[in-house]
Design an enzyme around this catalytic site. Structure first.
Site: not given
Ligand code: 2AM
Length: 176
Positions: A43, A125
């Site tokens: 996603h 991304h």
């Molecule tokens: P990503 O977008 O780089 O993959 C659910 O956890 C989604 O939220 C993940 O896709 C994650 O990283 C994103 N995300 C953004 N900030 C985050 C944070 N502080 N902790 C965990 N997940 C985070």
């Protein structure tokens, strides 16, 4: 008292595109690159909310329903590795304005509702690997898959039997 849930707003990838990405990943990266993200979990995060109460969730769900976002398309034509967070990702070299605006409005509403937002600029991304902390040989390019965004969704992140699973709670259409 209701339990808090770990939530985020995101764009999903159609099942066919998930399959293409997974196949391309298998063909282009060695198995030891990191922890591969499951196909169904691919996603683009728009705004991460963290563990939030049902009250905050209801407030942000109301806000999401009032957003008048526009449909957009993008090319997944960029790729990179962030060793600090251990993420190997694919993204886009030209993020459409409608995507940037949608993420910006969701992130500012999240911040106003007390959800801490990263100070790093939004970089759309799709995470392909996590825990990729060692150097990774990055392929020169992705096949440049097109992605049509016609809706955005609120997801719950669940950790069950040692696995992360994202459950779609609600989706909102993007207009013309
Ligand atoms: P990503 O977008 O780089 O993959 C659910 O956890 C989604 O939220 C993940 O896709 C994650 O990283 C994103 N995300 C953004 N900030 C985050 C944070 N502080 N902790 C965990 N997940 C985070």
């Amino acid at each position: 008292m209701s339990a808090e849930r770990r939530l985020f707003f995101a764009l999903s990838l159609p099942a066919k595109l998930q399959k293409h990405v997974i196949q391309w990943r298998a063909d282009n990266f060695p198995a030891e690159t990191g922890r591969p993200v499951a196909a169904a979990n691919l996603h683009i995060t728009l705004a991460f909310l963290g563990e939030i109460s049902a009250i905050k969730e209801a407030a942000l769900t109301r806000v999401a329903g009032r957003i008048q976002g526009q449909k957009f398309s993008l090319q997944l034509d960029d790729i990179g590795h962030w060793p600090g967070s251990g993420v190997v990702w694919i993204g886009t070299k030209r993020a459409p304005n409608a995507l940037l605006q949608l993420a910006s409005v969701l992130r500012s509403h999240a911040a106003r509702n007390g959800c801490h937002q990263s100070t790093l600029p939004f970089h759309p991304h799709v995470s392909l690997y996590r825990s990729a902390t060692r150097p990774v040989a990055i392929p020169p390019a992705t096949p440049g898959w097109p992605l049509e965004a016609t809706e955005f969704s609120l997801y719950e992140s669940l950790f069950e039997r040692g696995r992360t699973r994202y459950r779609c709670l609600q989706s909102w259409p993007l207009g013309e």
